[in-house]
Design an enzyme around this catalytic site. Structure first.
Site, mmCIF file in Angstrom:
data_model
loop_
_atom_site.group_PDB
_atom_site.id
_atom_site.type_symbol
_atom_site.label_atom_id
_atom_site.label_comp_id
_atom_site.label_asym_id
_atom_site.label_seq_id
_atom_site.Cartn_x
_atom_site.Cartn_y
_atom_site.Cartn_z
ATOM 1 N N TYR A 12 27.039 33.315 48.953
ATOM 2 C CA TYR A 12 26.625 34.294 47.957
ATOM 3 C C TYR A 12 26.678 35.736 48.482
ATOM 4 O O TYR A 12 27.373 36.578 47.896
ATOM 5 C CB TYR A 12 25.238 33.973 47.405
ATOM 6 C CG TYR A 12 24.727 35.031 46.460
ATOM 7 C CD1 TYR A 12 25.347 35.230 45.222
ATOM 8 C CD2 TYR A 12 23.673 35.868 46.805
ATOM 9 C CE1 TYR A 12 24.918 36.225 44.354
ATOM 10 C CE2 TYR A 12 23.238 36.858 45.947
ATOM 11 C CZ TYR A 12 23.862 37.034 44.719
ATOM 12 O OH TYR A 12 23.441 38.022 43.873
ATOM 13 N N LYS B 259 29.369 38.649 47.192
ATOM 14 C CA LYS B 259 28.929 39.891 46.559
ATOM 15 C C LYS B 259 29.371 41.107 47.368
ATOM 16 O O LYS B 259 29.745 42.140 46.803
ATOM 17 C CB LYS B 259 27.404 39.887 46.400
ATOM 18 C CG LYS B 259 26.887 38.845 45.434
ATOM 19 C CD LYS B 259 27.386 39.063 44.013
ATOM 20 C CE LYS B 259 26.727 40.224 43.335
ATOM 21 N NZ LYS B 259 27.122 40.354 41.896
#
Length: 368
Positions: free
Chosen positions: A156, A160
């Site tokens: 994650y 990002k």
């Protein structure tokens, strides 16, 4: 300069936690918007009620990782607010899917903006593009320029970070029609408020332990939290001022902040759960950190062993433990200086709205 009226805003991930708040605020507070396109894989039909004679709301079902779906949603748009993201720090979905949604999806949005001449893009990033890092280095009252040892090893934050870099690198790029693409990125810290699924999970977990919350993290650990309504408000202001002052906002990053108090995740959640009769057990952690770390490692081992047979994804793993036990607080006024942002909701209002939502769980339990 933005048009006086008749703009088309596209909100990717517009049916999600932040996205739905943003769409509602855009529909209620916009002055020069003719259409709001809500693009999401799973549609919230209740948003259709936001359509008025002045603002048309269009729900578009599609996959952000599909170039064709993204093009169908964005073509003819004027401003894109790209909130669509797959948030997973527990291993509930494969790493490849997280990357496909967060990175490939952003690539698709940028490509369509370039090919269709869409000039303005506001990207919803995350504090996790910075940290906390897995070494437990504190980020204490930091701002956008604070030096920090950024270290990612989870899908994650990696995804990002990569997506944000692509968005910022695209700022100033020449696009179709002889125009220039302008982009900026907003980094919320831990968002809370009505519709926060993790708060719902904490509530259910607390019911199983007799409305008792057992302290696991020292209260001296602080985290920055920000109310979802204020995050949505900052996005709307950024989208407007990116058009008015593209050279000032273009290529910039902004932490999302408000006046919510700095507290540990546990103590902050108790600000709302205590209204439902929950109580914190002990003023100090009941379990030593080394034991929590061993449990987190065991959870990771079980996840790996059980992967061929089922999804085992408990809340506690080495990464979530590092995040929860590392101080990460933001103190900045950059958004205020650059585009006049001030929180729309005070801490007292934010707390009241969130408590009312949490209390609605009580009614749900009684009706069963």
């Amino acid at each position: 300069m933005p048009a006086e009226k008749g703009q088309v805003y596209v909100v990717t991930g517009g049916c999600g936690f932040l996205g739905s708040h943003l769409v509602r605020m855009l529909a209620e507070r916009s002055r020069n918007v003719a259409e709001i396109r809500v693009f999401d894989l799973h549609l919230d039909e209740t948003l259709r009620t936001l359509s008025t004679d002045q603002v048309k709301l269009t729900l578009i079902q599609g996959d952000i990782s599909s170039p064709e779906d993204v093009r169908a949603a964005l073509v003819g748009g004027d401003v894109v607010i790209h909130t669509a993201s797959l948030v997973d720090v527990w291993g509930r979905v494969p790493a490849s899917k997280v990357t496909k949604v967060n990175v490939t999806g952003t690539e698709n949005v940028l490509r369509v903006c370039e090919e269709e001449g869409i000039q303005y893009l506001v990207y919803t990033s995350s504090m996790e593009v910075v940290g906390p890092n897995i070494h437990g280095d504190p980020f204490y009252r930091g701002n956008e320029d604070t030096e920090y040892n950024i270290y990612h090893d989870q899908p994650y934050p990696l995804s990002k970070s990569k997506a944000e870099k692509m968005v910022l690198a695209a700022n100033g790029k020449k696009i179709n029609g002889g125009k220039i693409l302008y982009t900026c990125s907003l980094r919320p810290t831990g968002i809370y408020g009505e519709g926060h699924e993790l708060m719902r999970q904490f509530y259910k977990q607390g019911l199983r332990t007799g409305r008792r919350v057992f302290r696991a993290i020292p209260p001296s650990t602080e985290h920055g939290r920000v109310y979802v309504g204020n995050v949505a408000w900052m996005h709307l202001l950024a989208a407007h001022h990116l058009q008015e002052r593209p050279s000032a906002l273009g290529g910039q990053v902004y932490f999302c902040y408000d006046h919510s108090p700095y507290k540990s995740y546990e103590d902050f959640n108790m600000e709302f759960l205590s209204a439902c009769g929950f109580r914190m057990i002990s003023s100090r952690p009941l379990v030593p950190y080394f034991l929590l770390y061993l449990i987190a490692l065991l959870n990771s081992l079980l996840q790996w062993l059980l992967h061929p047979f089922c999804i085992y994804a408990p809340i506690l793993n080495p990464y979530t433990l590092a995040v929860a036990s590392t101080t990460f607080t933001v103190q900045t006024d950059k958004a205020e200086r650059h585009f006049g942002y001030k929180p729309l909701f005070s801490w007292e209002e934010s707390k009241r709205h969130t408590v009312a939502w949490v209390k609605s769980f009580e009614e749900g339990e009684k009706s069963r």
